[in-house]
Scaffold this motif. Structure first.
Motif, short mmCIF file in Angstrom:
data_model
loop_
_atom_site.label_atom_id
_atom_site.label_comp_id
_atom_site.label_asym_id
_atom_site.label_seq_id
_atom_site.Cartn_x
_atom_site.Cartn_y
_atom_site.Cartn_z
N ASP A 212 0.83 -1.21 0.00
CA ASP A 212 0.00 0.00 0.00
C ASP A 212 0.87 1.26 0.00
OD1 ASP A 212 -2.26 -1.55 0.01
OD2 ASP A 212 -2.58 -1.43 2.18
N MET A 213 1.92 1.24 0.82
CA MET A 213 2.80 2.40 0.89
C MET A 213 3.51 2.65 -0.44
SD MET A 213 4.40 1.71 4.69
CE MET A 213 5.80 2.78 4.47
N PHE A 214 3.89 1.57 -1.10
CA PHE A 214 4.58 1.69 -2.40
C PHE A 214 3.64 2.26 -3.46
CE2 PHE A 214 6.44 -0.05 -6.37
CZ PHE A 214 7.71 0.52 -6.25
N GLU A 215 2.40 1.80 -3.44
CA GLU A 215 1.41 2.33 -4.39
C GLU A 215 1.20 3.83 -4.16
OE1 GLU A 215 -1.05 0.32 -6.70
OE2 GLU A 215 1.00 -0.46 -6.75
N GLU A 216 1.10 4.22 -2.89
CA GLU A 216 0.92 5.63 -2.56
C GLU A 216 2.14 6.44 -3.00
OE1 GLU A 216 0.13 5.93 1.61
OE2 GLU A 216 -1.65 4.62 1.50
N MET A 217 3.32 5.87 -2.78
CA MET A 217 4.55 6.56 -3.16
C MET A 217 4.63 6.76 -4.68
SD MET A 217 8.09 5.86 -4.24
CE MET A 217 8.20 4.12 -4.02
N GLN A 218 4.23 5.73 -5.44
CA GLN A 218 4.25 5.82 -6.90
C GLN A 218 3.29 6.92 -7.38
OE1 GLN A 218 6.70 4.27 -8.55
NE2 GLN A 218 5.88 2.34 -9.27
N HIS A 219 2.11 6.98 -6.74
CA HIS A 219 1.13 8.01 -7.12
C HIS A 219 1.65 9.40 -6.78
CE1 HIS A 219 -2.84 9.52 -8.18
NE2 HIS A 219 -2.83 10.25 -7.06
N ALA A 220 2.25 9.52 -5.60
CA ALA A 220 2.81 10.81 -5.19
C ALA A 220 3.94 11.23 -6.11
CB ALA A 220 3.32 10.72 -3.74
#
Length: 813
Positions: free
Chosen positions: A761-769
């Protein structure tokens, strides 16, 4: 029973495999020797060109193996005066096939490597030979390098303090020698560059690791980290270093020596809260302070000077617990290193931010083919297979082993044991027999050295404090009358040759003053005697107060010894004690494997993410034109925004066009370009289409205003900067997640599974950011075009937050 069954099973398969390989040596390689001896030097060296041509025409390395091995043997005979034994060629074939070759000390592993290294270098993709220190890397590259150069191959060397050009040349050589740390750090640095021509390594092809157990097992618990300066103050480290000694063992904190952990008690926490003048150490605002308190406690109680670390030139330098070597450039993580610095009254280095990190497991698993050699690997075979896919094959010795391994002798106390050790050393020294005495810590070696001085025995001490003299001291250890004390068998890779008259005295005598946690380390010490059929002996002197026996041996043995009524320095030889030692070592080995497996399980999650990020960076680096990729990002950003604010799954009355337009204006939309009223009068599809059209049009206008060439440069610089900054933030977030995830086990939840889910989840958020920030910069960054003095070149000057887009300042941690 099962252990014996599996021993028979594995030993049987080992012998069958060795028998097959021996036939290749005897029937296919040896018959070529006579004809090759008749060739001139130039004709022999021209075989390399012939082999390369045959490979290009479709033959495989296995096809040309017999001839290539025979050529290396003949070249070595001419250049070095060393002809490979048949057993060395057997070891070479084992290595070429991607296995671990276990060969006894003195069997010539350095020469063994030449045949598989030469053969695999013919593919033209580069071969890496990894050694445990710079000295061995330099020695072997120069020594064995003579053979490779005679055969027309280039040889490079990677050691500390090389500049960029030197590293680039070394990695472009056919064969490159170096240490595991240097190769790993170069890989990380290569994935931080802002231009392809700043990379030094080629794709990882074939790697042969010398002392493979030391590198893939012993050093695998500590990841490589490249870091930059952090922002946190170091004052609290000094404060806690003064307060923690006021706490009392058992009352204020408890130590678990088996698990190597320390934990404050409720009373200890209350006392520390009073000393720090804080109400609750566990309040959210005190999380950092609480963490530093625990690290200060670890530094004071668990980290022992001259055992775990030394202080040298006002620096805390880690001592490798398995080899006794100083680990320059490596630091304990999570503030522990700073806590030790404060404890020792040294300047505390500012806590750093992790820029890049990788474990040795995941670095070496990236090679297309991996192989290794050592004198001790069989006891860890299951770990080698599970983690690296590397079976261990035991290579027979060239000559039968003559060393006598005497049974352990055990004493009640350490004091009694050391008295017995000194007596034994005096007895043997009187005859002139050389001795190598193994200790498990610097403190222990210096204690024994003091006792020998008082007994009038002249001797050498080799430990982490005298690292520079290592090879010279070890090489002389087999001379008549020499007495050498060595910590954890430092000096691996250096042959001990017996002096004149020494064989008649019984050869080199090995005396171990304590059993190590790992049987492998004990076997390394034993293996220093009895090379190439030399006589020799080995024996371990133990006490019930030794750490291994005290922590893992259990109370039964001590009760047994007490009942026997033995004096402190009266020896006992008991099967029960010997069995208890073996069981204790197995327990510790299993625990250490679990620790390494635990580290790897967490890093495997990071490794998947690291691969994605590094692949994205590489695509940016090789991309001449990233415009299409940027426009695709914009389209994706708009699509995501539509799904959030204008969700097709809800009624149109619930759509929020106002927030949608605010969001778009934040990133790419010119204010007022589209109003809420206009959007409400369009279909959902038309709104998305209109936003995309506006976004693309604005991007085209920005490109036209500064010119396409500069826009392409700006795209690359912005993407690399954003990827790196977000990745660094993510590494910190992942560290914090890992630090607290263990508490989930108290709620009957598996921490690893929880970590994987949250990390995803954190990686997905980081990619979006990442996408959001790239778009924001490219649409809003102000570019000033300034002419140089000759008014011939336009250079984009960006705002402060991107001025360092093409620079990285890193410290190795």
């Amino acid at each position: 029973m099962f252990d014996k069954f599996f021993d028979r099973l594995f030993n049987g398969s080992n012998e069958k495999e060795i028998k097959k390989i021996r036939k290749i040596v005897e029937r296919e390689i040896n018959p070529l020797e006579e004809s090759l001896m008749k060739l001139s030097d130039s004709s022999l060296s021209s075989k390399t060109v012939e082999f390369k041509n045959r490979l290009q025409k479709g033959e495989t390395l296995d096809d040309i193996l017999p001839e290539a091995f025979a050529v290396v043997r003949e070249a070595s005979r001419r250049v070095l005066g060393m002809r490979h034994f048949d057993t060395q060629l057997i070891g070479g074939i084992v290595l070429h096939r991607g296995n671990i070759a276990e060969m006894s000390t003195g069997e010539g592993k350095t020469l063994v490597a030449t045949a598989p290294v030469y053969l695999n270098a013919l593919a033209g993709k580069g071969v890496h030979v990894i050694t445990v220190n710079d000295y061995l890397a330099k020695r072997d590259s120069e020594w064995m390098g003579q053979v490779y150069k005679f055969l027309g191959l280039s040889v490079g060397l990677i050691i500390h303090d090389l500049d960029f050009n030197q590293r680039k040349i070394a990695y472009n050589s056919d064969i490159t020698y170096g240490t595991n740390n240097e190769f790993g750090f170069d890989y990380l640095r290569d994935n931080m560059v802002v231009s392809l021509n700043q990379m030094v390594q080629r794709p990882l092809h074939f790697c042969l690791i010398d002392e493979v157990d030391s590198i893939l097992i012993d050093e695998a618990r500590t990841p490589l980290i490249i870091s930059g300066p952090g922002q946190k103050s170091t004052d609290n480290y000094y404060v806690l270093a003064k307060l923690v000694p006021k706490l009392k063992a058992e009352e204020d904190y408890t130590i678990d020596e088996k698990q190597k952990t320390v934990a404050p008690t409720e009373k200890g926490v209350a006392k520390m809260e009073k000393l720090l003048n804080v109400e609750n150490l566990y309040d959210p605002e005190n999380i950092e302070l609480n963490h530093l308190f625990v690290q200060a406690l670890r530094a004071q109680t668990m980290m022992i000077k001259d055992r775990d670390y030394v202080v040298k030139d006002n620096e805390v330098i880690i001592v490798d617990e398995f080899t006794g070597r100083l680990m320059y450039g490596r630091r304990y993580s999570d503030g522990l290193h700073q806590a030790i610095e404060a404890k020792e009254g040294l300047q505390v280095a500012r806590e750093s931010q992790t820029l890049a990190t990788i474990t040795f497991q995941n670095y070496f698993r990236m090679y297309s083919k991996l192989a290794g050699m050592t004198g001790t690997a069989k006891t860890e075979e299951q770990e080698f297979i599970k983690i690296y896919g590397l079976p261990v094959l035991q290579i027979p010795t060239n000559k039968p082993i003559q060393r006598k391994d005497l049974p352990d002798v055990v004493y009640k106390t350490q004091k009694g044991k050391y008295k017995a050790v000194v007596r034994e050393i005096q007895r043997r020294h009187a005859t002139g027999q050389p001795m190598l005495i193994g200790t498990t810590s610097i403190e222990q070696s210096e204690q024994l050295s003091h006792m020998l001085k008082n007994a009038g025995v002249v001797h050498n001490v080799l430990n982490a404090k005298y690292h520079e003299k290592e090879a010279m001291i070890v090489a002389q250890a087999g001379q008549k009358g020499q007495v050498t004390i060595a910590t954890n068998m430092a000096g691996r890779g250096t042959d001990i040759t017996l002096g004149e008259g020494v064989p008649e005295l019984g050869g080199l005598a090995i005396i171990g003053t304590e059993r190590h946690e790992s049987r492998r380390i004990d076997n390394q010490l034993r293996g220093r005697a009895g090379r190439q059929g030399d006589p020799g002996s080995s024996q371990f002197f133990l006490s019930l107060e030794d750490d291994l026996m005290r922590i893992f041996g259990g109370d039964n043995i001590k009760n047994f010894m007490d009942k026997m009524g033995l004096e402190d320095d009266e020896e006992i030889k008991s099967k029960m004690v010997s069995n208890a030692i073996r069981k204790a070592q197995k327990r510790v080995e299993n625990r250490n494997f679990d620790i390494r497996k635990y580290v790897l399980e967490y890093d495997d999650v990071m490794n998947q993410q690291r691969k994605v990020i590094y692949e994205q960076r590489h695509k940016v680096l090789i991309g001449e034109n990233l415009k299409e990729q940027i426009l695709a990002m914009i389209d994706g950003l708009i699509s995501d925004a539509m799904n959030i604010y204008v969700d097709p799954k809800v009624y149109p009355e619930e759509w929020d066009f106002e927030e949608l337009i605010k969001y778009c204006e934040k990133y790419f939309l010119i204010p007022g370009e589209i109003t809420v009223e206009q959007a409400e009068n369009l279909s959902r599809e038309d709104v998305e289409k209109t936003l995309i059209e506006f976004a693309h049009k604005t991007y085209e206008n920005r490109e036209n205003s500064i010119g396409a060439p500069l826009m392409r440069e700006l795209e690359k610089a912005v993407m690399l900067k954003v990827i790196d900054s977000k990745w660094m933030e993510h590494l910190d977030d992942m560290d914090m997640l890992k630090e607290g995830i263990g508490l989930r086990s108290y709620g009957q939840r598996n921490p690893i599974i929880e970590y994987k889910v949250e990390a995803f989840d954190m990686f997905e958020e980081m990619q979006h950011a990442m996408v959001e920030m790239i778009i924001m910069y490219l649409y809003h960054i102000q570019v000033r075009v300034e002419n140089d003095q000759n008014n011939t070149t336009n250079v984009p000057k960006t705002e402060d937050h991107l001025k360092d887009a093409t620079e990285h300042y890193v410290d190795e941690n």
